[in-house]
Design an enzyme around this catalytic site. Structure first.
Site, PDB file in Angstrom:
ATOM      1  N   ARG A 139     -11.005   6.991  14.545  1.00 38.37           N
ATOM      2  CA  ARG A 139     -10.296   8.044  13.819  1.00 38.37           C
ATOM      3  C   ARG A 139     -11.089   8.552  12.627  1.00 38.37           C
ATOM      4  O   ARG A 139     -11.088   9.731  12.320  1.00 38.37           O
ATOM      5  CB  ARG A 139      -8.923   7.544  13.355  1.00 38.37           C
ATOM      6  N   CYS A 153       5.699 -42.015  -3.331  1.00 39.97           N
ATOM      7  CA  CYS A 153       5.810 -43.450  -3.632  1.00 39.97           C
ATOM      8  C   CYS A 153       4.597 -44.003  -4.364  1.00 39.97           C
ATOM      9  O   CYS A 153       4.565 -45.185  -4.713  1.00 39.97           O
ATOM     10  CB  CYS A 153       6.039 -44.238  -2.342  1.00 39.97           C
ATOM     11  N   LYS A 181       4.919   0.010  18.081  1.00 35.45           N
ATOM     12  CA  LYS A 181       3.746   0.395  17.285  1.00 35.45           C
ATOM     13  C   LYS A 181       2.770  -0.783  17.259  1.00 35.45           C
ATOM     14  O   LYS A 181       2.895  -1.694  16.455  1.00 35.45           O
ATOM     15  CB  LYS A 181       4.156   0.795  15.864  1.00 35.45           C
ATOM     16  N   CYS A 240       8.179 -45.353   2.275  1.00 38.79           N
ATOM     17  CA  CYS A 240       8.047 -44.169   1.415  1.00 38.79           C
ATOM     18  C   CYS A 240       9.321 -43.321   1.484  1.00 38.79           C
ATOM     19  O   CYS A 240       9.741 -42.919   2.576  1.00 38.79           O
ATOM     20  CB  CYS A 240       6.849 -43.339   1.854  1.00 38.79           C
ATOM     21  N   GLU A 265       8.541   3.992  21.006  1.00 36.11           N
ATOM     22  CA  GLU A 265       7.575   3.028  21.550  1.00 36.11           C
ATOM     23  C   GLU A 265       7.244   1.966  20.510  1.00 36.11           C
ATOM     24  O   GLU A 265       7.410   2.188  19.309  1.00 36.11           O
ATOM     25  CB  GLU A 265       6.267   3.733  21.929  1.00 36.11           C
ATOM     26  N   CYS A 294       0.102 -41.129   3.851  1.00 37.47           N
ATOM     27  CA  CYS A 294       0.683 -42.207   3.056  1.00 37.47           C
ATOM     28  C   CYS A 294       0.957 -43.349   4.031  1.00 37.47           C
ATOM     29  O   CYS A 294       1.624 -43.155   5.049  1.00 37.47           O
ATOM     30  CB  CYS A 294       1.974 -41.743   2.399  1.00 37.47           C
ATOM     31  N   TYR A 300       0.838  -1.207   0.000  1.00 36.15           N
ATOM     32  CA  TYR A 300       0.000   0.000   0.000  1.00 36.15           C
ATOM     33  C   TYR A 300       0.872   1.256   0.000  1.00 36.15           C
ATOM     34  O   TYR A 300       0.611   2.215  -0.740  1.00 36.15           O
ATOM     35  CB  TYR A 300      -0.924   0.013   1.215  1.00 36.15           C
TER      36      TYR A 300
END
Length: 660
Positions: A136, A405, A115, A425, A113, A420, A36
């Site tokens: 906000r 396998c 965030k 294997c 500080e 499996c 962004y």
């Protein structure tokens, strides 16, 4: 076609507004913060080059999203601005230089500080009583979310000794990572949407029309900013101390300094430690401490000049799912793995991510060709967390046969995993060998993926015991092996013979027996022979060993092939005993130790194991209950917290001396 700056600015404005709406209003972003910011900066750069095409309604001239019609609008007495972002020490150094130039001084204090990744919230108190809470919004006008915010338990409804009149405290509403996991489990059981991250969960919880729903969500609040009112503080740090006295939680991560070098060093140290915090943190915030200097610096159209966000490389990124591959683990479980269009995320290029299991694939609704959001936190394997755009056509289905396998794939009713069932294997053998040689198991340095693949392709190794039958000539026949490299690997293999029984039990890959359970079993039985003879009741009597683990151990100790392998390892001279805890060094008995920084004589994992041999417990975080912190080079926030709490700090050499 000729470049038209006006048309390009308009195109970018529409794109940024579209993603602003997804992020701020719908809580459904499809871009990482870094992606962004790149888009936003393209627009900002063009507008600076061609200011005649910049308009007042451009997203570069306002904060965040729009005001939702769901809640009543609330005008902010002081705009709630967003921070300019930086992603490198060079960018923060440029901010510092601009700030020093504007102030004509370099002796100003800064506060750093954590965030916290949450939702911004403004709390208005009148004569000490909470009267309104708002989001906000677009920075100038927010949304009235008072009824929902009143349900957040650590927000005081009344603050003691508050100044008369209005007081606005701003901060972040968030969820702890563990609380998000519990919430998502409940959401899944109820058939509701799963939240991709803690920020989305907090936003979705706050925007409930019914406050009773918000009350069921374990939201928390950190105070981090002063909005308006009259307070007895001249600095941000003084305001934070006032907030603590009023009963607000504040960020536990903080540094106050006048030196840019301290800020940059703190950023470097915190990069690792932030992953140990209970909440999501995407960087640091650096602020000029003095309120009077903040007023001198002022603001741009949308951001304060006196603060900057110092972010880490994105933990999330958006990319295209090219294909889904099937990985076979050491137990035979088949895991779907997303093959991705390579994308930078958290400081590395990601081209593969786990999809966990086929139930998760179904829940995500992911198809090949989709745009997906991936996430990488710390050293955790990247994972797909969400479909950003459903563009794919091909549904992802479990395989009918093993991709290694080609044996039949089996799924037990009621279980999530597909397996499996072929014990021979090749993919299972490869995964078992890598686990056996890993640091937490037998710790055979140098026996990694490339070497194991070569040993298997040449059929030099068919089980664990074959590792101890490798010769100098075997290793010299491998690609890029010379005398010294071959000898180093042989020495590492020889050294692994002396690992304690707990490490061997973990290395054997017994189902449900992790490193901690292996240690409990080894401490209880002391020898391999006693372990092999233990019955189900005796196993279940061990604390933390339940029915599932005891049955798995019993099945292993009564499997003829497993017993044949154990005897083969005995013939190769491996240690089959667990040493007694060194009670002579009883200063560590029952005490909790925390290791931090880079050690020189051993790895931190090895140091923790050594401490446990002497009766200690180990932890990844420092608290008042911590007995000692052992600090190596470049120790970070754990060392600082130990100093703040008065926890004794040992150097690596002091730790080793105490062991003696």
């Amino acid at each position: 076609m000729d470049f038209n700056p006006k048309e390009e600015i308009e195109r970018l404005k529409k794109l940024v507004n579209y993603h602003n709406n997804l992020y701020y209003n719908l809580d459904n972003p499809i871009l990482s913060d870094t992606q962004y910011d790149e888009l936003y900066n393209q627009l900002k750069t063009l507008e600076e080059r061609f200011p005649q095409f910049r308009t007042k309604n451009s997203p570069t001239q306002r904060v965040g999203g729009t005001v939702s019609s769901t809640f009543a609008p609330v005008p902010h007495a002081v705009p709630m601005m967003s921070l300019d972002n930086s992603y490198s020490p060079a960018e923060v150094s440029e901010w510092y230089a601009r700030t020093a130039k504007l102030l004509a001084r370099t002796d100003f204090d800064m506060v750093v500080e954590a965030k916290i990744d949450g939702i911004s919230c403004s709390l208005l108190y009148t004569n000490g009583k909470l009267v309104r809470a708002s989001s906000r919004g677009d920075g100038k006008t927010g949304e009235d979310i008072t009824q929902n915010v009143l349900t957040v338990q650590d927000i005081p409804h009344q603050i003691p000794n508050a100044p008369l009149g209005d007081l606005e405290v701003r901060g972040e509403i968030y969820l702890d990572k563990q609380d998000l996991e519990i919430l998502n489990q409940k959401q899944q059981q109820a058939g509701e949407n799963i939240f991709a991250n803690t920020r989305n969960a907090a936003a979705g919880s706050l925007r409930q029309k019914d406050a009773a729903i918000t009350a069921t969500r374990p939201l928390k609040f950190f105070a981090h900013s002063f909005g308006a009112g009259h307070i007895q503080a001249d600095t941000f740090s003084g305001f934070i101390r006032l907030c603590q006295s009023w009963g607000f939680a504040v960020s536990p991560v903080r540094l106050q300094t006048a030196a840019l070098a301290d800020v940059l060093q703190f950023y470097k140290q915190f990069d690792t430690d932030r992953h140990n915090l209970p909440f999501d943190v995407d960087g640091l915030v650096v602020k000029v401490d003095s309120f009077s200097l903040q007023r001198i610096l002022g603001n741009t159209a949308k951001s304060p000049r006196w603060a900057i966000a110092f972010k880490y490389p994105a933990q999330q990124a958006t990319t295209t799912l090219k294909n889904v591959l099937f990985s076979v683990g050491r137990s035979g479980i088949i895991t779907p793995v997303a093959e991705l269009e390579p994308v930078p995320c958290a400081g590395v290029i990601i081209s593969n991510a786990t999809l966990h299991n086929f139930d998760e694939v179904k829940r995500l609704g992911v198809r090949v060709g989709d745009k997906v959001i991936i996430e990488r936190a710390g050293e955790v394997i990247p994972k797909v967390v969400k479909v950003a755009q459903a563009l794919g056509q091909h549904e992802v289905l479990p395989p009918a046969e093993c991709p290694s396998c080609h044996s039949r794939v089996y799924k037990e009713e009621g279980e999530v995993g597909y397996y499996c069932i072929n014990p021979a294997c090749p993919a299972q053998l490869r995964a078992r060998l890598l686990h056996f040689a890993s640091r937490g198991a037998m710790d055979i340095d140098g026996l990694g993926e490339n070497i194991v693949d070569q040993l298997l392709s040449r059929q030099f190794v068919k089980n664990f015991a074959d590792i101890y039958r490798l010769s100098f000539l075997h290793l010299l026949s491998l690609d890029n092996f010379k005398d010294k490299k071959a000898q180093n690997l042989l020495d590492a293999i020889e050294a692994s013979k002396h690992r304690p029984l707990a490490r061997l039990l973990f290395a054997l890959g017994i189902a449900f027996v992790g490193a901690k359970t292996a240690e409990l079993l080894a401490d209880r039985f002391r020898t391999m022979d006693a372990f092999l003879q233990a019955g189900p009741e005796e196993l279940q009597a061990i604390p933390e060993v339940g029915e599932t683990v005891s049955q798995s151990v019993y099945d292993f100790t009564h499997d003829p092939k497993a017993l044949e392998l154990v005897e083969d390892l005995r013939r190769e001279g491996l240690n089959f005993t667990q040493p007694q805890k060194q009670l002579s060094a009883n200063i560590f008995e029952g005490k909790t130790l925390v290791f931090t920084g880079e050690l020189t004589t051993m790895t931190r994992t090895q140091a923790e194991l050594k401490a446990k041999e002497y009766g200690a417990k180990t932890s990844g975080s420092v608290s008042k209950k911590t007995a000692y912190v052992v600090a190596g080079a470049e120790a970070g926030s754990k060392l600082k917290k130990a100093q703040e709490l008065g926890v004794p700090v040992l150097t690596e050499q002091q730790f080793l001396d105490m062991l003696k």
